[in-house]
Design a protein around this motif. Structure first.
Motif, PDB file in Angstrom:
ATOM      1  N   ALA A  13       1.123  -1.373   0.320  1.00  0.00           N
ATOM      2  CA  ALA A  13      -0.087   0.089  -0.364  1.00  0.00           C
ATOM      3  C   ALA A  13       0.709   1.572   0.177  1.00  0.00           C
ATOM      4  N   VAL A  14       0.235   2.013  -0.400  1.00  0.00           N
ATOM      5  CA  VAL A  14       1.229   3.518  -0.930  1.00  0.00           C
ATOM      6  C   VAL A  14       0.058   4.639  -0.478  1.00  0.00           C
ATOM      7  N   HIS A  15       0.809   4.875   0.909  1.00  0.00           N
ATOM      8  CA  HIS A  15      -0.590   6.635   1.224  1.00  0.00           C
ATOM      9  C   HIS A  15       0.413   7.401   2.111  1.00  0.00           C
ATOM     10  N   ASP A  16      -0.776   8.323   2.472  1.00  0.00           N
ATOM     11  CA  ASP A  16      -0.141   9.249   3.666  1.00  0.00           C
ATOM     12  C   ASP A  16      -0.599   9.417   4.413  1.00  0.00           C
ATOM     13  N   GLU A  17      -0.334   7.701   5.236  1.00  0.00           N
ATOM     14  CA  GLU A  17      -1.687   7.130   6.559  1.00  0.00           C
ATOM     15  C   GLU A  17      -0.529   7.419   7.492  1.00  0.00           C
ATOM     16  N   ALA A  18       0.146   7.121   8.823  1.00  0.00           N
ATOM     17  CA  ALA A  18       1.091   7.243   9.892  1.00  0.00           C
ATOM     18  C   ALA A  18       0.751   5.130   9.385  1.00  0.00           C
ATOM     19  N   VAL A  19       2.144   4.672   9.660  1.00  0.00           N
ATOM     20  CA  VAL A  19       2.248   3.432   9.770  1.00  0.00           C
ATOM     21  C   VAL A  19       2.016   2.895  10.923  1.00  0.00           C
ATOM     22  N   TRP A  69      -5.411   4.097  14.697  1.00  0.00           N
ATOM     23  CA  TRP A  69      -6.740   5.174  15.403  1.00  0.00           C
ATOM     24  C   TRP A  69      -7.679   4.905  14.546  1.00  0.00           C
ATOM     25  N   ASN A  70      -8.275   4.175  14.241  1.00  0.00           N
ATOM     26  CA  ASN A  70     -10.021   3.908  12.901  1.00  0.00           C
ATOM     27  C   ASN A  70     -10.427   5.013  12.847  1.00  0.00           C
ATOM     28  N   ALA A  71     -11.580   5.110  12.327  1.00  0.00           N
ATOM     29  CA  ALA A  71     -12.703   5.971  12.690  1.00  0.00           C
ATOM     30  C   ALA A  71     -13.741   5.402  12.955  1.00  0.00           C
ATOM     31  N   GLY A  72     -13.676   4.106  13.934  1.00  0.00           N
ATOM     32  CA  GLY A  72     -14.427   4.128  14.861  1.00  0.00           C
ATOM     33  C   GLY A  72     -14.274   4.559  16.330  1.00  0.00           C
ATOM     34  N   ALA A  73     -12.273   4.708  16.467  1.00  0.00           N
ATOM     35  CA  ALA A  73     -11.983   5.176  17.291  1.00  0.00           C
ATOM     36  C   ALA A  73     -12.836   6.904  17.735  1.00  0.00           C
ATOM     37  N   GLU A  74     -11.982   7.051  16.802  1.00  0.00           N
ATOM     38  CA  GLU A  74     -12.574   8.895  16.600  1.00  0.00           C
ATOM     39  C   GLU A  74     -13.769   9.402  16.940  1.00  0.00           C
ATOM     40  N   ARG A  75     -15.168   8.654  16.351  1.00  0.00           N
ATOM     41  CA  ARG A  75     -16.175   8.601  16.926  1.00  0.00           C
ATOM     42  C   ARG A  75     -16.676   7.951  18.336  1.00  0.00           C
ATOM     43  N   VAL A  76     -16.386   7.143  18.543  1.00  0.00           N
ATOM     44  CA  VAL A  76     -16.206   6.941  20.371  1.00  0.00           C
ATOM     45  C   VAL A  76     -15.441   7.732  20.737  1.00  0.00           C
ATOM     46  N   PHE A  77     -14.609   8.707  21.188  1.00  0.00           N
ATOM     47  CA  PHE A  77     -13.627   9.107  22.035  1.00  0.00           C
ATOM     48  C   PHE A  77     -13.413   9.991  21.080  1.00  0.00           C
ATOM     49  N   PHE A  79     -11.190  12.386  19.575  1.00  0.00           N
ATOM     50  CA  PHE A  79     -10.125  12.178  19.197  1.00  0.00           C
ATOM     51  C   PHE A  79     -10.178  12.614  17.992  1.00  0.00           C
ATOM     52  N   SER A  80      -9.336  12.859  16.878  1.00  0.00           N
ATOM     53  CA  SER A  80      -9.100  13.035  15.136  1.00  0.00           C
ATOM     54  C   SER A  80      -8.158  11.726  15.789  1.00  0.00           C
ATOM     55  N   ALA A  81      -7.794  11.389  14.544  1.00  0.00           N
ATOM     56  CA  ALA A  81      -6.572  10.232  14.691  1.00  0.00           C
ATOM     57  C   ALA A  81      -5.378  11.744  14.916  1.00  0.00           C
ATOM     58  N   ALA A  82      -5.446  11.899  14.178  1.00  0.00           N
ATOM     59  CA  ALA A  82      -4.680  13.533  13.637  1.00  0.00           C
ATOM     60  C   ALA A  82      -4.170  14.040  15.550  1.00  0.00           C
ATOM     61  N   GLU A  83      -4.966  13.967  16.084  1.00  0.00           N
ATOM     62  CA  GLU A  83      -4.891  14.152  17.558  1.00  0.00           C
ATOM     63  C   GLU A  83      -4.333  12.933  18.871  1.00  0.00           C
ATOM     64  N   ALA A  84      -5.085  11.899  18.310  1.00  0.00           N
ATOM     65  CA  ALA A  84      -4.287  11.040  18.770  1.00  0.00           C
ATOM     66  C   ALA A  84      -2.706   9.960  19.017  1.00  0.00           C
ATOM     67  N   ILE A  85      -3.074  10.123  17.619  1.00  0.00           N
ATOM     68  CA  ILE A  85      -1.829   9.017  16.854  1.00  0.00           C
ATOM     69  C   ILE A  85      -0.198  10.114  17.459  1.00  0.00           C
ATOM     70  N   GLY A  86       0.260   9.119  18.459  1.00  0.00           N
ATOM     71  CA  GLY A  86       1.951   9.671  19.594  1.00  0.00           C
ATOM     72  C   GLY A  86       1.096  10.231  20.493  1.00  0.00           C
ATOM     73  N   LYS A  87       0.427  10.017  21.046  1.00  0.00           N
ATOM     74  CA  LYS A  87      -0.151  10.629  22.749  1.00  0.00           C
ATOM     75  C   LYS A  87      -0.263   9.159  23.126  1.00  0.00           C
ATOM     76  N   SER A  88      -0.099   9.473  24.930  1.00  0.00           N
ATOM     77  CA  SER A  88      -0.004   8.547  25.801  1.00  0.00           C
ATOM     78  C   SER A  88      -1.871   8.219  25.962  1.00  0.00           C
ATOM     79  N   LEU A  89      -1.896   6.544  25.719  1.00  0.00           N
ATOM     80  CA  LEU A  89      -3.102   6.213  25.908  1.00  0.00           C
ATOM     81  C   LEU A  89      -4.360   6.761  27.557  1.00  0.00           C
ATOM     82  N   ASP A  90      -2.858   7.122  27.750  1.00  0.00           N
ATOM     83  CA  ASP A  90      -4.610   8.641  29.135  1.00  0.00           C
ATOM     84  C   ASP A  90      -4.917   9.214  28.841  1.00  0.00           C
ATOM     85  N   ILE A  91      -4.794   9.523  27.367  1.00  0.00           N
ATOM     86  CA  ILE A  91      -6.263  10.667  26.896  1.00  0.00           C
ATOM     87  C   ILE A  91      -7.329   9.795  26.677  1.00  0.00           C
TER      88      ILE A  91
END
Length: 178
Positions: A13-19, A69-77, A79-91
């Motif tokens: 896959a070639v894409h611009d999303e996080a690994v 962080w998938n679309a379901g996580a965005e809906r449930v929590f 936070f966008s993927a951009a806001e969550a990726i790289g952060k601690s689970l503490d969020i």
């Protein structure tokens, strides 16, 4: 995402999303045989399933930093993927539960095992971006390297707040009738 297929060769896959674990897979597509269509792009199917399912799917490394962080996580929590990726689970973990969470998480990383990866479901409070407490149920899947060391954990989480609140109200109504 740009997916490229080559008959009889491996594709990536070639894409611009996080690994993430969801987009690291490589597949082999086989040619049509006697008029039958090509095999489906199984890796594309898996990527779409993980990315777009309604349940939250979150991957965190051995230190608890969010890597997927998938679309379901965005809906449930919230936070966008951009806001969550790289952060601690503490969020998403309420403050009073963090010490207990990290004890269990680090033990699972150390041992490479968790009973919540064997079909047992854990129900816990969680936090949304706006500070609202919700109830979630989840299972986890540890990821290991070739030497068996735990690289991180993926969790599939479902918001069960409505059901939890209904059960709580039902219990209160039964208790009031006693």
């Amino acid at each position: 995402m740009d997916f490229r297929r080559r008959i009889g060769t491996k594709t990536r896959a070639v894409h611009d999303e996080a690994v993430s674990p969801a987009n690291l897979e490589v597949s082999k597509v086989t040619p049509a045989v006697q008029g039958r269509p090509l095999e489906p792009d199984v890796d594309r199917f898996y990527r779409r399933l993980v990315r777009d399912t309604a349940d939250a799917i979150v991957y965190a490394d051995a230190e608890g930093l969010i890597g997927f962080w998938n679309a379901g996580a965005e809906r449930v929590f919230g936070f966008s993927a951009a806001e969550a990726i790289g952060k601690s689970l503490d969020i998403i973990i309420p403050e009073p539960l963090r010490q207990r969470h990290w004890s269990g998480y680090l033990e699972s990383v150390r041992s490479g095992k968790s009973r919540y990866g064997m079909g047992d479901v854990l129900a816990v409070p969680a936090l949304r971006k706006d500070g609202t407490r919700i109830s979630v149920e989840f299972t986890i899947l540890p990821f290991h390297d070739k030497a068996g060391r735990t690289l991180g954990m993926a969790a599939t989480l479902r918001d069960v707040t409505k059901r939890f609140d209904e059960m709580k109200a039902l219990r209160a109504a039964v208790a009031a009738q006693r």
